[in-house]
Write an enzyme that holds these catalytic residues in place. Structure first.
Site, short mmCIF file in Angstrom:
data_model
loop_
_atom_site.label_atom_id
_atom_site.label_comp_id
_atom_site.label_asym_id
_atom_site.label_seq_id
_atom_site.Cartn_x
_atom_site.Cartn_y
_atom_site.Cartn_z
CB VAL A 233 32.33 0.77 48.29
CG1 VAL A 233 31.00 0.38 47.64
CG2 VAL A 233 33.28 1.33 47.24
CB CYS A 234 31.37 -0.98 53.39
SG CYS A 234 32.35 -2.31 52.66
N PRO A 235 30.16 1.95 53.60
CG PRO A 235 31.41 3.81 54.25
CD PRO A 235 31.54 2.41 53.75
CG LEU B 281 26.55 -1.08 55.25
CD1 LEU B 281 27.68 -1.12 56.28
CD2 LEU B 281 25.66 -2.29 55.40
#
Length: 187
Positions: free
Chosen positions: A46-48, A51
């Site tokens: 999920v993080c990328p 970001l």
């Protein structure tokens, strides 16, 4: 004690930005609007997406005088490696802060106990270093940079227009409210 309207705490860290490692501290935040965008870990799922979404809005945020600091407990070296190896992360031009000591993550109260990872959390800080907005979501719930941009504009409007507030779903240019006795029970 609540974190809204509290001042950010002192910190020192190394960040990756524009192909370089740079030293930053709370002094780099004061005097401008800032977003601290905490995420659990580099090279994840999920993080990328979050970001990358934020990277797409970075130029618009910069025009509003906002600096972005993404923060995880990974090192600045890991941030560089991720930036160099991922097309999505490669488009990031904002600070990617390494917080391997956990100082910043603990200062904001978003360290996952016993895990050494940050929660998925966003903090909007005004030019005085005061926290104006917070969003924290569960592991699998990604954030939306468009809504964050809306919150930035609302916070800036309220700061620049004392006595006015922004109602739910307010967008730039829409009507605001001036709280008064006359409005009680009328909304």
């Amino acid at each position: 004690m609540g974190i809204i309207n509290s001042e950010i705490k002192p910190f020192n860290a190394t960040a990756f930005k524009n192909g370089e490692f740079v030293e930053i501290s709370e002094a780099d935040v004061k005097g401008k609007w800032a977003i601290f965008f905490f995420y659990p870990a580099d090279f994840t799922f999920v993080c990328p997406t979050e970001l990358g979404d934020l990277a797409d809005k970075y130029d618009e945020l910069k025009k509003l005088g906002v600096e972005v600091f993404s923060v995880s407990t990974d090192t600045h070296f890991s941030h560089k490696a991720w930036h160099d190896s991922s097309e999505t992360i490669g488009k990031i031009n904002y600070y990617m802060v390494g917080d391997q000591t956990g100082t910043i993550t603990n200062n904001f109260g978003v360290m996952r106990e016993g895990q050494g990872l940050a929660d998925r959390a966003t903090f909007l800080i005004d030019p005085d270093g005061i926290i104006q907005a917070v969003e924290i979501t569960a592991e699998g719930i990604g954030r939306d940079a468009d809504d964050l941009l809306r919150k930035v504009k609302a916070a800036q409007y309220v700061r620049n227009n004392p006595g006015e507030v922004c109602p739910a779903k307010w967008k730039e240019g829409e009507e605001t409210l001036a709280p008064s006795l006359d409005l009680v029970g009328k909304i």
